[in-house]
Scaffold this motif. Structure first.
Motif, PDB file in Angstrom:
ATOM      1  N   THR A  75      -8.690  73.709  16.042  1.00 26.99           N
ATOM      2  CA  THR A  75      -7.747  73.792  17.153  1.00 26.99           C
ATOM      3  C   THR A  75      -7.052  72.454  17.373  1.00 26.99           C
ATOM      4  OG1 THR A  75      -9.204  75.410  18.178  1.00 26.99           O
ATOM      5  CG2 THR A  75      -7.519  74.438  19.579  1.00 26.99           C
ATOM      6  N   ALA A  76      -7.855  71.401  17.408  1.00 26.94           N
ATOM      7  CA  ALA A  76      -7.286  70.072  17.634  1.00 26.94           C
ATOM      8  C   ALA A  76      -6.346  69.698  16.496  1.00 26.94           C
ATOM      9  CB  ALA A  76      -8.398  69.035  17.768  1.00 26.94           C
ATOM     10  N   GLY A  81      -1.577  67.593  14.763  1.00 25.59           N
ATOM     11  CA  GLY A  81      -1.002  67.106  13.511  1.00 25.59           C
ATOM     12  C   GLY A  81      -1.924  66.040  12.931  1.00 25.59           C
ATOM     13  N   THR A  82      -1.747  65.756  11.640  1.00 31.13           N
ATOM     14  CA  THR A  82      -2.723  64.941  10.921  1.00 31.13           C
ATOM     15  C   THR A  82      -2.930  63.551  11.511  1.00 31.13           C
ATOM     16  OG1 THR A  82      -1.705  66.014   9.024  1.00 31.13           O
ATOM     17  CG2 THR A  82      -3.480  64.462   8.565  1.00 31.13           C
ATOM     18  N   ALA A  83      -1.843  62.849  11.768  1.00 31.44           N
ATOM     19  CA  ALA A  83      -1.975  61.448  12.187  1.00 31.44           C
ATOM     20  C   ALA A  83      -2.753  61.338  13.493  1.00 31.44           C
ATOM     21  CB  ALA A  83      -0.592  60.820  12.336  1.00 31.44           C
ATOM     22  N   LEU A  84      -2.306  62.077  14.503  1.00 31.10           N
ATOM     23  CA  LEU A  84      -2.973  62.022  15.808  1.00 31.10           C
ATOM     24  C   LEU A  84      -4.397  62.548  15.734  1.00 31.10           C
ATOM     25  CD1 LEU A  84      -0.316  63.103  18.467  1.00 31.10           C
ATOM     26  CD2 LEU A  84      -1.558  60.941  18.325  1.00 31.10           C
ATOM     27  N   GLY A  90     -12.654  60.918  15.831  1.00 29.75           N
ATOM     28  CA  GLY A  90     -13.872  60.162  16.103  1.00 29.75           C
ATOM     29  C   GLY A  90     -14.448  60.495  17.471  1.00 29.75           C
ATOM     30  N   ASP A  91     -13.559  60.639  18.432  1.00 26.69           N
ATOM     31  CA  ASP A  91     -13.964  60.928  19.808  1.00 26.69           C
ATOM     32  C   ASP A  91     -14.682  62.275  19.871  1.00 26.69           C
ATOM     33  OD1 ASP A  91     -14.255  60.829  22.508  1.00 26.69           O
ATOM     34  OD2 ASP A  91     -12.135  61.117  22.989  1.00 26.69           O
ATOM     35  N   ASP A  95     -18.964  63.466  20.304  1.00 28.85           N
ATOM     36  CA  ASP A  95     -19.531  64.505  21.173  1.00 28.85           C
ATOM     37  C   ASP A  95     -20.380  65.485  20.362  1.00 28.85           C
ATOM     38  OD1 ASP A  95     -18.546  63.644  23.629  1.00 28.85           O
ATOM     39  OD2 ASP A  95     -16.606  64.627  23.309  1.00 28.85           O
ATOM     40  N   PHE A  96     -19.859  65.863  19.201  1.00 34.98           N
ATOM     41  CA  PHE A  96     -20.625  66.822  18.399  1.00 34.98           C
ATOM     42  C   PHE A  96     -21.909  66.206  17.849  1.00 34.98           C
ATOM     43  CE2 PHE A  96     -16.642  69.272  18.395  1.00 34.98           C
ATOM     44  CZ  PHE A  96     -17.176  70.460  18.837  1.00 34.98           C
TER      45      PHE A  96
END
Ligand code: ASP
Ligand code: MG
Length: 457
Positions: A75-76, A81-84, A90-91, A95-96
């Motif tokens: 989803t993210a 998009g790839t860059a963002l 990492g964030d 969490d995972f």
């Protein structure tokens, strides 16, 4: 300032979140604070993971966590998009990792406590709020993620923690209001909070609406918008009647009454913090954002119809407890209701006569054992396949002869119980489940064929 809350289906995938961004974009001038649920079904699967780990099945738990991780990454990725996404990865990943670590820990102990359940469940809203906030930024909206656990202070009754309003309000004013003032759109997870020690809590299943109301009340919002996947509250379940209408405006009391009867649109507890401050709550449809939805206000506007809606609850069991001699004996009613309580059977409608007590409850497997217990103190009969019909409207308070009208329409229907609620705004009765659809259709036709255009769409 307004609060916009988006439920699980409204943030269930990239397409849905994209719609949310567009809707929020259209409201920027109103200075929104956004509250989100976990993505659809995520809370359920988190709790299932916790349970699996708690029963020692670490492998299943971690496998489910992996599926969840993939869904959120996907989803993210689609949204950012790839860059963002690379930046954000990492964030989310951290969490995972925390979730995996937690599940391993639970698995090692082979036990899960309510406190740990809350921590596990909180990941849903933590993740969804981060993703929605990042998606806003990617679309040029000034999203700012706020961890709700730093705002919503609760007590330590895990899984249904009680908000501590004064301090929560103070924190909202300190942490959230300045963001709004500086033109940001705070994005916060619903459902989650923390106790004074900073330990994660949740405020009960479906609690995101409640969070939205708490935040709206604390920030003195002009209105609270509950975005969901239906057009608002309807005069009755559209699956029962072809000519149902949308209720344009309804009172808090009426809405609460309906919510209790399973009009799933709104969590009844939502009503409280907002009602106390006269903040209107709107129920809106994120799939159909131009629809005006339902406005819930402290006081009902004048309405030429007697009722606002007809609710139906099926799968009801009627329990009849009779004891010619004992009803008036001190403590007798108490012992009856205690038996319901001990068996965890929630009571819906109650009516008593001098010799008997009739009680309805949702049909469930605890009832035979409950009946066996009750049989020790009275004669007990129980029958399933009943339904509760509930007519709701503030006009009930003032209009005489309504019961005659209602039951006149249902002349040949077998009515098993009648109760005019203590709230004075509902007329409730119990019928055979097989008659339910026909009864609702007949009543709807009688009471809504002509509908006040100010109140109904
Ligand atoms: N995600 C939580 C639940 O499913 C809270 C909510 O959606 O309102 O119960
Ligand atoms: Mg949910």
């Amino acid at each position: 300032m307004i609060v916009m809350k988006f439920g699980g289906t409204s943030v269930q995938d990239a397409k849905a979140i994209d719609r949310v961004a567009q809707i929020v974009q259209g409201r920027l001038a109103d200075r929104p604070v956004v509250v989100v649920s976990a993505m659809a079904k995520v809370t359920d699967s988190l709790l299932a993971m916790g349970k699996a780990a708690g029963s020692g099945d670490r492998k299943t738990a971690l496998k489910m966590a992996r599926t969840l991780r993939e869904r959120h990454y996907e989803t993210a990725g689609e949204l950012l998009g790839t860059a963002l996404f690379t930046e954000f990865h990492g964030d989310l990943g951290a969490d995972f990792e925390d979730l995996d670590e937690l599940l391993r820990g639970i698995g090692a102990v082979g036990e899960i406590t309510p406190r740990t359940y809350d921590y596990v469940a909180s990941f849903g809203e933590v993740l969804s709020s981060k993703i929605v906030s990042a998606a806003f930024v990617a679309r040029g909206l000034p999203g700012a993620h706020v961890d709700s656990r730093q705002c919503l202070l609760t007590d330590s009754s895990y899984t249904r923690a009680v908000p501590q309003f004064d301090e929560t309000n103070e924190r909202l004013r300190k942490k959230v209001k300045p963001l709004v003032d500086s033109g940001k759109v705070p994005v916060m997870g619903g459902f989650i909070g923390a106790n004074r020690a900073g330990i994660t809590t949740t405020i009960g299943r479906g609690g995101s609406d409640f969070s939205a109301a708490i935040f709206g009340a604390g920030l003195n919002a002009e209105r609270i918008e509950i975005w969901t996947d239906v057009d608002g509250m309807m005069t009755t379940d559209p699956r029962l009647c072809a000519d149902t209408r949308r209720i344009k405006v309804i009172s808090f009391d009426e809405a609460a009454e309906l919510a209790y009867f399973g009009a799933k649109v709104l969590h009844p507890a939502t009503v409280l913090p907002a009602v106390q401050q006269n903040i209107p709550v709107y129920v809106l449809n994120s799939m159909n954002p131009t629809c005006e939805g339902t406005k819930i206000t402290a006081r009902a506007p004048r309405c030429s119809n007697i009722f606002k809606a007809i609710a139906l609850k099926k799968k009801i069991t009627l329990v009849e407890v009779a004891s010619p001699r004992r009803l008036l004996v001190h403590g007798y009613l108490k012992s009856i209701f205690e038996a319901f309580d001990q068996h965890g059977v929630a009571v819906d409608v109650v009516s008593t006569s001098e010799v008997s007590v009739s009680v309805t409850a949702e049909t469930n497997e605890a009832i035979p054992a409950l009946a066996a217990d009750l049989a020790k103190i009275a004669d007990v009969k129980y029958e399933g396949r009943k339904a509760i019909v509930c007519l709701v409207g503030e006009n009930l308070r003032e209009t005489p002869g309504i019961a005659a009208k209602v039951f006149g329409i249902l002349e040949n229907v077998k009515i098993r119980m009648i109760s005019q609620g203590a709230s004075e705004i509902n007329l409730t009765f119990v019928i055979e489940e097989d008659d339910a659809s026909e009864v609702v259709r007949r009543l709807h036709h009688a009471f809504f064929a002509e509908a006040d255009p100010e109140v109904f769409a």
